[in-house]
Scaffold this motif. Structure first.
Motif, PDB file in Angstrom:
ATOM      1  N   GLU A  42      46.768  68.861 -34.478  1.00  0.00           N
ATOM      2  CA  GLU A  42      48.356  68.890 -35.045  1.00  0.00           C
ATOM      3  C   GLU A  42      49.100  69.520 -33.814  1.00  0.00           C
ATOM      4  O   GLU A  42      50.231  69.030 -33.732  1.00  0.00           O
ATOM      5  CB  GLU A  42      48.352  69.783 -36.298  1.00  0.00           C
ATOM      6  N   LYS A  45      49.810  67.188 -31.121  1.00  0.00           N
ATOM      7  CA  LYS A  45      50.546  66.239 -31.450  1.00  0.00           C
ATOM      8  C   LYS A  45      52.067  66.557 -31.651  1.00  0.00           C
ATOM      9  O   LYS A  45      52.931  66.055 -30.894  1.00  0.00           O
ATOM     10  CB  LYS A  45      50.548  65.618 -32.918  1.00  0.00           C
ATOM     11  N   LYS A  46      52.430  67.756 -31.929  1.00  0.00           N
ATOM     12  CA  LYS A  46      53.781  68.318 -32.390  1.00  0.00           C
ATOM     13  C   LYS A  46      54.491  68.583 -30.864  1.00  0.00           C
ATOM     14  O   LYS A  46      55.542  68.392 -30.629  1.00  0.00           O
ATOM     15  CB  LYS A  46      53.678  69.473 -33.016  1.00  0.00           C
ATOM     16  N   LEU A  75      44.025  60.926 -32.310  1.00  0.00           N
ATOM     17  CA  LEU A  75      45.105  60.778 -31.497  1.00  0.00           C
ATOM     18  C   LEU A  75      45.524  59.521 -30.967  1.00  0.00           C
ATOM     19  O   LEU A  75      46.611  59.575 -30.317  1.00  0.00           O
ATOM     20  CB  LEU A  75      44.649  62.046 -30.236  1.00  0.00           C
TER      21      LEU A  75
END
Ligand code: ADP
Length: 334
Positions: A42, A45-46, A75
């Motif tokens: 996460e 990704k962020k 991903l």
């Protein structure tokens, strides 16, 4: 080149591909590992940054490659796979480095077998995404600094103890995979029976799980055997009695030990009088590669407390004597 399992060889690897979970949600068990990985995912990704370098260690067949595959799927990035023994020289690793695209993953299996020169060559890659390349020879030789794209190295090893400190330190996350409990393995068996379009009763799935040495790869291999047995000897439906008969026929005992496990215990008890014995002596007596002995046979025997490791070598425990139905020795003073 994935290590093949001693029982059924290459075909298992192909079947493993078919049965491999594709997303984090499909991964069964290893909850705390999966949770830490989902945080890393996460965050990556962020921020739009590559994953941190991750090292997985643990016995064969517990999901190291699976986790790497899952991370790549989650991903949606490129995944390249190689292994320590395949990277003999710096030039073998070079294409993987220069072709890596931003955010991609390079999976290096058996990373403890990287030669020292290659290992040192990738230190600057892991630290700040550059390699030092020497051009020319002798007096006219010069080193140029080649910048690379930011990507992730995922290493897998059955022997984290053999990894050098500097290499180990360059991995930001260290994840240790443990043997699976019976509930988790039974779940994997049920899911995979479904993928193979076979029906299996819950008690048969449990029996298979109980007799698979805590290892998903073995559970898959044994499921396939039981499925063949059910097809050949019955109507293809896997019930408890079929599972039992099939595993008995394969000489997998009530604890899930196979012939090789029992031979290990017999050798330790009968030839070495229960130990302590060094791994080299045991391997030589059994005519087995030392790596197979230490990486594949011993971890589960240790985990089940059939053997213990002492400074002077391996020793059989009373549980091992009981399992083989051998009389326990009268205990001596320690
Ligand atoms: P390793 O790389 O540690 O030797 P793999 O990742 O190749 O082991 O796992 C072998 C097989 O076991 C996989 O193909 C998959 O079918 C199964 N498996 C492993 N871990 C899991 C898991 N957590 N959940 C479901 N299946 C798994």
């Amino acid at each position: 080149t994935k290590p093949q399992h001693r029982e059924e060889g290459r075909s298992v690897d192909q079947m493993d591909e078919k049965l491999r979970p594709q997303t984090l949600a499909e991964v069964v068990g290893q909850r705390s590992v999966a949770e830490r990985l989902s945080i890393a995912l996460e965050a990556s990704k962020k921020r739009g940054e590559p994953l941190p370098h991750i090292l997985f260690d643990g016995p064969p067949g517990l999901g190291k490659t699976t986790f790497a595959t899952v991370l790549h799927n989650e991903l949606g990035v490129e995944l390249n796979m190689t292994s320590g023994p395949a990277l003999d020289k710096k030039m073998d690793v070079m294409p993987y480095l220069t072709n890596a695209v931003e955010g991609s993953i390079l999976f290096i299996d058996e990373i403890h077998r990287l030669p020292k020169t290659v290992e040192e060559f990738i230190y600057p890659v892991m630290e700040d995404f550059r390699v030092d390349v020497v051009l020319g020879e002798g007096i006219s030789a010069r080193t140029i600094n080649l910048p690379l794209k930011k990507f992730t190295i995922i290493g897998a090893t059955t022997r984290s103890g053999m990894l050098s400190g500097p290499l180990r330190d360059r991995f930001h996350m260290h994840e240790h995979l443990e043997f699976y409990d019976i509930d988790d393995l039974a779940r994997i068996v049920a899911i995979n029976a479904d993928k193979l379009r076979t029906t299996i009763t819950p008690d048969a799935a449990w029996e298979l799980a109980r007799r698979s040495r805590g290892t998903p790869r073995l559970a898959n291999a044994r499921l396939r055997w039981v499925r063949d047995y059910a097809t050949a000897r019955a109507d293809g439906h896997i019930v408890l009695s079929i599972a039992r008969d099939a595993l008995d026929m394969q000489e997998v005992d009530s604890e899930g030990m196979d012939k090789q496990d029992r031979r290990y215990l017999e050798t330790l008890i009968q030839v070495f009088r229960g130990g302590p014995s060094g791994a080299e002596a045991l391997a030589a007596t059994m005519n087995l590669a030392i790596d197979t002995l230490t990486d594949e046979v011993e971890p589960y025997l240790l985990r089940r407390h059939f053997i213990v490791r002492t400074p002077r070598g391996r020793r059989a425990t009373p549980a091992a004597y009981r399992h083989l139905g051998l009389p326990e020795p009268v205990s001596e003073a320690p």
